[in-house]
Design a protein around this motif. Structure first.
Motif, PDB file in Angstrom:
ATOM      1  N   UNK A   7       0.840  -1.201   0.000  1.00 41.30           N
ATOM      2  CA  UNK A   7       0.000   0.000   0.000  1.00 41.30           C
ATOM      3  C   UNK A   7       0.871   1.245   0.000  1.00 41.30           C
ATOM      4  N   UNK A   8       0.223   2.353  -0.292  1.00 40.91           N
ATOM      5  CA  UNK A   8       0.941   3.616  -0.134  1.00 40.91           C
ATOM      6  C   UNK A   8       0.864   4.045   1.328  1.00 40.91           C
ATOM      7  N   UNK A  60      -3.743   2.617   0.995  1.00 41.69           N
ATOM      8  CA  UNK A  60      -4.332   2.196  -0.275  1.00 41.69           C
ATOM      9  C   UNK A  60      -3.438   1.185  -0.961  1.00 41.69           C
ATOM     10  N   UNK A  61      -4.013   0.151  -1.518  1.00 37.69           N
ATOM     11  CA  UNK A  61      -3.181  -0.773  -2.290  1.00 37.69           C
ATOM     12  C   UNK A  61      -2.604  -0.059  -3.505  1.00 37.69           C
ATOM     13  N   UNK A 110      -4.284  -0.166  -7.288  1.00 39.38           N
ATOM     14  CA  UNK A 110      -5.590   0.404  -7.609  1.00 39.38           C
ATOM     15  C   UNK A 110      -5.449   1.866  -8.012  1.00 39.38           C
TER      16      UNK A 110
END
Lengths: 246, 539, 138
Positions: free
Chosen positions: C117-118, C122-123, C126
């Motif tokens: 993720x970031x 968030x992944x 995406x």
């Protein structure tokens, strides 16, 4: 060595007079404080570097700590610092009973501090918020952990919690085990110092009760006092750095 | 006050009176023999490595054994010999005597510190006997987090010895500040005391950081906390920062007391007041301080930022200034003096030559561009041996010869001592000078085997290393041989005609309480222009 | 002689303790106000003030031999040297080689079951364009 005959029994043979002995002990104690500052200093460096690298993670992980327990502990430690200072004040005026009472109160505060710390640790162990490889906390109860509704909203807004369907886990942070690693090492080392301080205070109580310490000779108490205030002083920094990452 | 023939060696008697002694001189002697023992062990390991390197292939030992040998050679020499040897042994024996004090400030702490050293030493002996450790004495992560050798025991040993070092430093600081005899002001202190004071400041400031680094390394292995281990999200370069924040100042823990010894030996054996007393004193303190700002010059190839490379390289050059001040002050002290070639003086002269080479090659290595070429080659090995062995150990041997009559009341055979000193000087250069050439030609350090093109230089170095070992052995044995009973000197002897208080105000060996009466200061430590003191030397 | 030691009046101790309790309340209160990066500065300023008060009065540095205060200030100075010089490395690593800027493992092996993720969770695979804007404030 003329002073040999007239010297009091608490004067060690290699000092000229009581004042030299007192000042030497204090200087030695302060040199020891310097080593303590640098020992904790290494951990503060690790904290600074990792917080600078992972500000988001530190913020999110900090929400998992219990501010109330941290605050109570801060108050308890400041109170114990006050009673320690008063114990020295009392012995300087030769009020031995008052001094003993103040030492006892300091001891009780220290015990209280460790008790609260135990509750905090126990909770974290239970949830798996552990350092390093043992960190296993990724569960969805993350939101329920926070009791303040405003914080919950803020938390969900800012964190964009990601739910992994395959593992059925809620994931919010990168490498939170590093935060908990640093948290446990710093508070653990601090807690160790509190425990050592309790031993020293107990020893002071014995010495005071036996009448070994009095207005003319209280070097032990002064030295332990300096140590105990250092323990307080380190907690003064740990509290905002871990619990209050706004 | 009592029997004048009493001395600290014979009074009180019995093994327990030694093991539980609070007398700084006895504690110093225990450090001395502990240190010499580990000097011997570390020296054997070094000779073993040189033997392996005499020919290119794996001749005597496997690569794994070789890895253990250089790790233990480094760790034992540094943590068990060089760091404790001068402050722990000579410092303990001499500091209170030079200050006119009855003991160090905290005698019990002093004994405790010795026992911590012993416990740490036991950890090292355990490591030595149980298969060694192969990370190099620097314990760089990530390898040290995965190596399945005895990393834990070694780091534990270093952790404990670190506390011994801290407590000695703390004790000395309090002693220098508070235990000076009345009238002995700062500028009347012998320069050895200044050197010990500077060393102690570095010890109490830097050593806590290695303690916490070792704890973090152990936790990294136990829990994977992810501070130093990249697999857990940590940063291995951060380990190097932590390690060198201690270990660079530790270089000054090793060399500053050596400077102090040289500052004592040179004026005494040149019969001349020391030149630039305040320069030498303050250069000691400034080296101690600048030493804290330059640790990153060990990390030029580690991937640290370009900014810190520039900063570290720039500050590194500043170390050269106070060091140069010292070298020139010593040379000017000898200028127009009556230099006598006694064993201590021969060691001091060797020191000047060898340390200057070590220091100047350090400036080469402080330049980033050159260091990237020379990093981890034999050039670095030769450089730090010129500083550590050519500097500290040679000065230690010189100091040992200088104060041997004071500590034991016996005089060694000076001819043999001179031969050994010259042997050390020649053989040292024979061993290590070729290693500069090896390094320039690209021979990397820490390998048991090498390309056949290096074989002549390597075997030449190995040959001289054998002579070096024999010379040091003869030098030390000559000292020990002097301890036989028939060899006692007159207690009032002052064989070098020195003016510092340990020679002029107490007997050799000293009284158990150092001075029979409170010492009264009549002259400065180097007043050879005002006071005429003749060397006395009778049996 | 020890009879000559300074004896701090009781009132001083009580005033100091009150100030410490007060500053604790202030630091907790301040942490709930969003001041951006000034939050940490304020927290450290308050902690520094508290520490200074403890050292000056409780640890008797004000009345002691000034050597002791020098040692204490010295310890803080060496600690700052350690922190600041280390930061000149860790904060400036990407200046020439951007690929060495970040820690080697943004996500330790521990979490290998989860996608990368970031910083916000968030992944990385995406689309997160709406999210790019608020990267800088937290």
């Amino acid at each position: 060595m003329s002073h040999d005959k007239s010297s009091p029994d608490f004067l060690y043979h290699h000092f000229y007079d009581v004042n030299q002995q007192y000042e030497t002990s204090k200087l030695g104690m302060w040199a020891f404080i310097l080593t303590e500052v640098l020992t904790f200093g290494g951990l503060f460096v690790a904290y600074t570097i990792y917080r600078a690298w992972n500000p988001e993670m530190f913020f999110n992980a900090n929400l998992l700590l219990d501010v109330n327990k941290g605050l109570i502990n801060t108050i308890v430690l400041i109170a114990s610092s006050l009673t320690m200072a008063l114990a020295i004040w009392a012995i300087q005026l030769n009020k031995r009973k008052l001094s003993l009472l103040m030492l006892f109160l300091t001891f009780v505060c220290a015990l209280g501090f460790l008790g609260i710390k135990y509750l905090e640790y126990e909770h974290k162990f239970h949830l798996g918020q552990l350092p390093g490889e043992y960190y296993s906390y990724m569960g969805p109860e993350v939101v329920q952990e926070i009791h303040d509704q405003e914080k919950i909203n803020h938390y969900i807004e800012t964190n964009n919690i990601f739910f992994d369907k395959e593992t059925n886990r809620l994931y919010t942070m990168n490498n939170p085990h590093i935060f908990f690693g640093i948290y446990f090492i710093m508070t653990g080392l601090h807690g160790l110092h509190v425990a050592i301080g309790m031993g020293l205070i107990a020893w002071l109580m014995v010495l005071t009760a036996r009448g070994k310490l009095h207005a003319r000779y209280y070097t032990h108490m002064e030295a332990v006092g300096i140590f105990w205030h250092l323990v307080d002083l380190i907690w003064i920094f740990l509290f905002p750095l871990f619990y209050l990452i706004g | 006050m009592g029997d004048t023939n009493q001395n600290y060696l014979t009074h009180p008697k019995g093994i327990m009176s030694w093991l539980l002694t609070l007398d700084h001189k006895r504690i110093g002697l225990m450090y001395l023999f502990g240190g010499l023992f580990f000097f011997f062990v570390g020296g054997l390991l070094a000779l073993g490595m040189r033997a392996e390197l005499a020919a290119p292939g794996n001749d005597f030992v496997s690569n794994d054994t070789y890895n253990s040998m250089y790790t233990l050679h480094g760790a034992i020499m540094i943590f068990l010999f060089i760091i404790p040897a001068i402050p722990g042994a000579l410092g303990n024996i001499l500091l209170p005597l030079m200050l006119g004090a009855k003991d160090v400030a905290f005698p019990r702490l002093n004994l405790f510190s010795f026992y911590l050293y012993s416990i740490g030493a036991i950890f090292f002996i355990y490591v030595l006997l149980s298969g060694g450790v192969d990370t190099g004495w620097t314990f760089y992560t990530p390898y040290s987090t995965t190596s399945n050798t005895n990393v834990m025991s070694t780091t534990m040993g270093i952790f404990i010895i670190g506390f011994s070092s801290i407590l000695t430093g703390l004790n000395f600081i309090a002693t220098v500040h508070k235990m000076r005899t009345p009238g002995l002001t700062w500028y009347k202190l012998p320069l050895f005391v200044w050197a010990l004071y500077g060393t102690s400041l570095v010890q109490i400031t830097a050593t806590p950081v290695i303690a916490i680094t070792m704890v973090l390394l152990m936790l990294e292995r136990l829990l994977g906390i992810g501070i130093f281990d990249p697999a857990m999200g940590g940063d291995p370069v951060l380990f190097q920062h932590f390690f060198w924040f201690y270990s660079h100042p530790a270089v000054y823990i090793m060399i500053l007391p050596a400077f102090g010894i040289i500052s004592e030996i040179i004026p005494v054996h040149s019969r001349k007041k020391v030149w630039g007393y305040k320069f030498i004193a303050y250069s000691t303190l400034s080296i101690a301080f600048i030493g804290f700002l330059v640790w990153g010059h060990h990390m030029f190839t580690s991937g640290q930022s370009v900014l810190s490379q520039i900063v570290f390289s720039f500050i590194t050059y500043f170390v050269g200034i106070p060091t140069g001040v010292k070298i020139f002050s010593w040379m000017l002290t000898m200028y127009k003096g009556q230099v006598s070639f006694t064993p201590p003086m021969l060691y001091a002269l060797s020191f000047l030559f060898l340390f200057t080479i070590g220091g100047l090659t350090g400036i080469f290595l402080g330049a980033v561009a050159l260091d990237i070429h020379l990093h981890d080659t034999y050039f670095v090995v030769a450089h730090f041996h010129y500083v550590m062995q050519g500097g500290t150990i040679v000065a230690f041997l010189g100091g040992l010869h200088h104060w041997w009559p004071k500590s034991f009341g016996t005089m060694y055979n000076q001819t043999i001592a001179n031969i050994a000193a010259i042997g050390v000087f020649i053989a040292f250069n024979g061993t290590f000078f070729p290693q500069f050439l090896l390094g320039l030609r690209g021979m990397p350090r820490r390998y048991a085997t090498y390309d056949p093109q290096f074989v002549e230089v390597h075997s030449y170095s190995t040959f001289w290393s054998g002579i070096l070992g024999i010379s040091i052995f003869i030098g030390v044995m000559n000292l020990l041989w002097s301890l036989r009973k028939s060899n006692k000197l007159d207690p009032g002897t002052n064989p070098w005609g020195a003016l510092t208080m340990e020679w002029t105000h107490t007997s050799s060996p000293p009284h158990p309480h150092n001075f029979e009466e409170e010492p009264v200061l009549t002259h400065g430590p180097y007043d050879y222009d005002k006071v005429i003191v003749k060397p006395t030397f009778k049996k | 002689m020890s009879e000559e030691h300074h004896i701090t009046p009781l009132k001083t101790y009580l005033v100091v303790a009150t100030a410490l309790f007060f500053l604790t309340a202030v630091t907790v209160w301040a942490s709930y106000i969003d001041l951006g990066s000034f939050n940490i500065v304020l927290a450290l300023l308050i902690a520094g003030t508290k520490a200074g008060v403890v050292a000056t009065f409780f640890m008797h540095l004000l009345w002691d031999d000034k050597k002791n205060a020098t040692i204490f200030v010295g310890s803080l100075m060496f600690l700052s040297i350690f922190i600041i010089i280390t930061l000149t490395d860790t904060e400036f690593r990407g200046a020439v080689n951007p690929e060495i800027k970040d820690p080697i493992n943004k996500r330790a092996a521990l979490y290998s079951t989860l996608p990368l993720t970031d910083d916000h969770g968030y992944p990385l695979d995406k689309e997160n364009n709406h999210h790019e804007g608020d990267k800088d404030h937290h």
